[in-house]
Design an enzyme around this catalytic site. Structure first.
Site, PDB file in Angstrom:
ATOM      1  N   ASP A   1       0.824  -1.197   0.000  1.00 42.23           N
ATOM      2  CA  ASP A   1       0.000   0.000   0.000  1.00 42.23           C
ATOM      3  C   ASP A   1       0.865   1.258   0.000  1.00 42.23           C
ATOM      4  OD1 ASP A   1      -2.704   1.247   0.545  1.00 42.23           O
ATOM      5  OD2 ASP A   1      -1.657   1.959   2.319  1.00 42.23           O
TER       6      ASP A   1
ATOM      7  N   GLU B   1       1.000  -0.682  -5.147  1.00 41.02           N
ATOM      8  CA  GLU B   1       0.051   0.396  -5.440  1.00 41.02           C
ATOM      9  C   GLU B   1       0.879   1.543  -5.995  1.00 41.02           C
ATOM     10  OE1 GLU B   1      -1.628   2.835  -2.375  1.00 41.02           O
ATOM     11  OE2 GLU B   1      -3.358   3.331  -3.594  1.00 41.02           O
TER      12      GLU B   1
END
Ligand code: GLC
Ligand code: CA
Length: 569
Positions: A232, A292
């Site tokens: 993330d 990401e």
């Protein structure tokens, strides 16, 4: 293509065989070209709060996911990426982790998790977890200690600074969620930095103890059978140690604040050192790292693979999610650039932070056709694909209509300019009963009216549904050697409305034609650019509403339709 051949193709269609099973012998092992499992895998993102609720408290859970593994297997999914299911105060619905090595009781227990992995294994479905590397929750024990005094052992695990003066933060950086990026903590009178919510303090990756602890977290999960991580928010791992102000640029953002060029707190070169370290641990366990990775061009994306292919195996190409409207020319150009970059592409059309593709591209008239057309696009390109739950049934956004209904703090802060991400996170639509079969209890987010027609149970029975189309295309993707290992040759390049390409492998090829416009298009069957002068054509799948009848010089492509065929010399 000559007329007889098209007439033969028409015969196949009018006999009602919109889809022919691949012929015997076309099955190739997934690694025929030495490709790793993840290169041929279809990944499926699950937002655990919203997938399936086994204990009927209105919130999805791990047992719910386990109960749906057969559905995923049948669909053609090879790996699930579960967004954070670790203990969390749920300020950012799990992206604020208070313990990286446990399961939030809301989602179940560690036993439930182990069972999910084991049941997945039985079905060849791997489990990918979401690793929130940039920040923890403010309730994590590391931060609780860190904020307790200037000399506490964990003080240096986060980014603490004095303000510039009374009431003045250390610099002009802003949180992406609409607040300041610095919060003053009265206990010690210093500010801490958070790129996201104040409840998500940024870890200090320049501290070797932080790096070691985070690498150990990955080991903990690899040992439990996790096949990899989606990392993330990697862009914001490092900040300029001098805290230089970001340059203010023209315009305002969605919260009405001045725009900034975030050059001092985003994409610092040190990010790549961290990626390499995470990768070397992943390699010890044969695991995969998905990133990401928000990039504005293919060159930036290239960097995330690593100069020596020693960073992320799968940095997500999120660029297509930003395309406005449907332009064959824009997709063609992008796909060419991605292929030219020489890495294994990772295509994504939506996720839990982005308006669903059905709502983004739908024109109100051809919505299901467009959903099929987009499926055919990202599932027949060369590369790995990451689906988002519900895309396969044509789920649409169900956005909050009133501020008081908003759950996502981003929407609470930004209303009405930024309404938050609730709309794309609503419960999976399993059937047309109350709450779409997700839960007996009131779900944490409301189900849209469209669940009545767009749900697994009903679409499974309808051969023309979005779900049936997804199943066919996924089956084809897993069995056709040309879709697994073939190259990509773009055709008919001058046409702004039609995307046409072949995937070629050892003398045979799969031809894909996508009409990305609302008007019928006549497409010349000209494949010589891919080396097929007089091809034989076998239609495999179309999304046409009318059977093709008669003889055509050019293929009539209905609005937003898909035509897929096997071509041989
Ligand atoms: C990523 C996640 C998003 C989350 C943010 C902060 O962008 O996808 O949902 O809010 O990171 O962790
Ligand atoms: Ca950071």
């Amino acid at each position: 293509m000559n007329r007889q051949i098209l007439a033969a193709a028409v015969t196949v269609l009018s006999a009602g065989l919109g889809f022919c099973a691949p012929r015997a012998g076309a099955q190739k092992s997934a690694d025929a070209e030495g490709h790793a499992w993840w290169q041929h895998a279809v990944f499926y993102e699950i937002y655990p709060r919203s997938f399936a609720d086994s204990n009927n408290d209105g919130i999805g859970d791990l047992k719910g996911i386990t109960a749906k593994l057969d559905y995923l297997k049948e669909l053609g999914v090879n790996a699930i990426w579960i967004t954070p299911c670790f203990p969390s105060p749920q300020v950012d619905f799990g992206y604020d982790v208070s313990d990286y090595e446990a399961i939030d009781p809301m989602y179940g227990t560690m036993e439930d998790f182990d069972r999910l992995v084991a049941e997945g294994k039985k079905r060849d479905i791997r489990v990918i977890l979401d690793f929130v590397v940039n920040h923890t929750s403010d309730q994590h024990k590391w931060f609780i200690d860190s904020r307790s005094s200037k000399t506490s052992p964990y003080r240096g695990w986060y980014i603490w600074r004095d303000g510039k003066g009374p009431g003045q933060p250390p610099n002009n950086w802003l949180s992406t969620f609409g607040t300041a990026a610095w919060t003053m903590d009265p206990k010690t009178g210093q500010y801490y930095y958070h790129y996201f919510y104040p409840e998500q303090p940024d870890l200090n990756w320049r501290n070797p103890a932080v790096e070691k602890a985070m690498l150990d977290v990955t080991r903990f999960w690899y040992k439990r059978g996790v096949a990899g991580f989606r990392l993330d928010a990697v862009d914001t791992l490092y900040e300029d140690p001098n805290l230089t102000d970001n340059p203010v640029v023209a315009g305002t953002d969605k919260f009405g604040r001045p725009n900034m060029d975030e050059k001092y707190n985003k994409k610092l070169p040190e990010v790549h050192d961290a990626m390499r370290k995470l990768r070397s641990v992943a390699d010890e366990y044969g695991s995969v790292l998905i990133g990401e990775t928000w990039t504005t061009n293919v060159d930036q994306l290239k960097d995330y693979y690593g100069a020596k292919n020693d960073e992320l195996q799968m940095p997500m190409d999120l660029m297509m999610t930003g395309f406005k409207g449907l332009s064959a020319a824009e997709y063609r150009k992008h796909i060419a650039a991605v292929n030219a970059a020489g890495h294994w592409p990772v295509y994504v059309i939506t996720n839990h932070d982005i308006v669903r593709s059905y709502s983004r591209y739908g024109d109100g008239v051809h919505n299901d056709d467009i959903a099929k057309m987009m499926a055919a696009l990202y599932l027949t390109l060369r590369g790995s694909a990451i689906m988002y739950y519900g895309e396969e049934i044509g789920m649409e956004n169900n956005d909050p209509k009133r501020k008081e209904d908003v759950q996502d703090p981003e929407g609470k802060l930004g209303w009405p300019l930024e309404i938050g991400r609730d709309g794309e996170r609503t419960p999976m639509q399993w059937d047309h009963s109350a709450n779409a079969g997700f839960s007996v209890a009131k779900p944490w987010l409301p189900v849209p009216l469209s669940a009545h027609t767009h749900n697994v149970a009903d679409e499974r029975k309808d051969p023309d549904s979005v779900l049936s189309f997804y199943r066919k295309i996924l089956a084809m993707r897993h069995t056709e050697a040309a879709l697994l290992d073939g190259d990509y040759v773009s055709l008919n390049e001058g046409n702004p409305n039609v995307l046409m390409y072949v995937r070629r492998y050892k003398g045979e090829a799969i031809l894909v034609i996508l009409n990305m416009s609302s008007a019928e298009q006549k497409v010349p069957f000209e494949l010589s650019g891919a080396g097929f002068l007089a091809p034989k054509v076998e239609v495999l799948l179309t999304s046409f509403h009318k059977p093709l009848k008669g003889m055509f010089a050019d293929l009539p492509m209905e609005p937003y339709s898909v035509f897929i065929a096997r071509v041989t010399k």
